[in-house]
Enzyme design. Structure first.
Site, mmCIF file in Angstrom:
data_model
loop_
_atom_site.group_PDB
_atom_site.id
_atom_site.type_symbol
_atom_site.label_atom_id
_atom_site.label_comp_id
_atom_site.label_asym_id
_atom_site.label_seq_id
_atom_site.Cartn_x
_atom_site.Cartn_y
_atom_site.Cartn_z
ATOM 1 N N GLY A 1 2.418 2.136 10.876
ATOM 2 C CA GLY A 1 3.385 3.222 10.797
ATOM 3 C C GLY A 1 4.087 3.534 12.112
ATOM 4 N N ASN B 1 0.855 -1.184 0.000
ATOM 5 C CA ASN B 1 0.000 0.000 0.000
ATOM 6 C C ASN B 1 0.893 1.237 0.000
ATOM 7 O OD1 ASN B 1 -1.805 2.043 0.521
ATOM 8 N ND2 ASN B 1 -2.317 1.373 2.597
ATOM 9 N N LYS C 1 0.094 4.279 -0.299
ATOM 10 C CA LYS C 1 -0.553 5.482 0.254
ATOM 11 C C LYS C 1 -0.314 6.661 -0.698
ATOM 12 C CE LYS C 1 -0.208 3.362 4.730
ATOM 13 N NZ LYS C 1 -0.063 3.456 6.182
#
Ligand code: PGA
Length: 268
Positions: free
Chosen positions: A186, A13, A15
């Site tokens: 994260g 991903n 982002k």
């Protein structure tokens, strides 16, 4: 279900990172790195989830160079078409040959106020358009303290599956579930493999309850949250973890390739 066995899925991903030019360089390098390492794509599927503006470039590259990588989008509209400024239809993603779409990522739930109802509608829309939804669920640190590990992800998955199932217009041929504890995303602080297994097993129970045991047995459940090449092996040894949704570490070609090649260091 289209996926007869649970082929592991390593999903990157991106982002809001990498523009369309950077996406081309990245995907080329990733493909070369995996090819050089003789990656067994049948043994572990590798998918990238670039921003919308990159999708056409990534599609063209994958198709022109006949790469074995697959790709998906990071979000989809619950609607087919019409006056929805800024939204992207599942029909457009399907026309681009996207395989997957991430739905209900915690960043969208928290920053874009996506409710369980919206996640359910988007999951049904993805299936309707022939895309495989990667349905994200996960608890915050507060949820963990208040409700324990599984309650919130289980409730989120039940809600997301409302309206999906045999006999509805959104009968799935394949779905993917991603368990991503919000506190692990994260943060550099991944769940332990045992924590991930406990929740993924509970999520498989929800799949069995809602979609039947055969579907539950054939559905891939990913773990996500601070996955790195150094900790992927522990997750992949768990019986109910079938892959990973990788954020930060998916932006480094060598690191993402090493995660994709977990079979070389899982040792089972
Ligand atoms: P992370 O993100 O790997 O950077 O923790 C995971 C995700 O948000 O899907």
């Amino acid at each position: 279900m289209a996926v007869a066995s649970r082929t592991p899925l390593i999903a990157g991903n991106w982002k809001m990172n990498l523009d369309h030019l950077q996406s081309i360089a990245f995907v080329q390098k990733l493909a070369w790195t995996l090819k050089d390492a003789n990656h067994d794509f049948a043994g572990a599927e590798v998918a990238v989830f670039p921003p919308f503006t990159d999708l056409r470039s990534v599609q063209t590259l994958i198709s022109a160079d006949k790469l074995e990588l697959v790709f998906g989008a990071q979000d989809v509209s619950q609607y087919d078409s019409g006056a929805y400024t800024g939204e992207i239809s599942g029909a457009f993603l399907k026309a681009l040959d996207a395989s997957y779409v991430i739905i209900g990522h915690s960043e969208r739930r928290t920053m874009h106020a996506e409710t369980d109802e919206i996640v359910a509608a988007k999951s049904a829309a993805a299936i309707k358009h022939g895309l495989v939804p990667v349905i994200c669920v996960g608890e915050t640190a507060d949820d963990l303290e208040t409700h324990g590990p599984s309650a919130v992800p289980v409730a989120q998955l039940k809600a997301a599956l409302a309206g999906i199932g045999a006999g509805t217009s959104a009968a799935p041929t394949d779905i993917v579930v991603a368990y991503e504890p919000v506190w692990a995303i994260g943060s550099g602080q991944a769940a332990t493999p045992e924590q991930a297994e406990q929740v993924c097993a509970a999520l498989r129970g929800v799949l069995a309850e809602v979609l039947g045991q055969d579907t539950a047995d054939a559905t891939r459940i990913l773990y996500g949250g601070s996955v790195k090449s150094g900790n992927i092996a522990g997750f992949m040894r768990q019986p109910n973890v079938d892959g990973a949704l990788v954020g930060g570490a998916s932006l480094d070609v060598a690191e993402f390739a090493a995660i994709s090649r977990f079979q070389k260091h899982v040792g089972v």
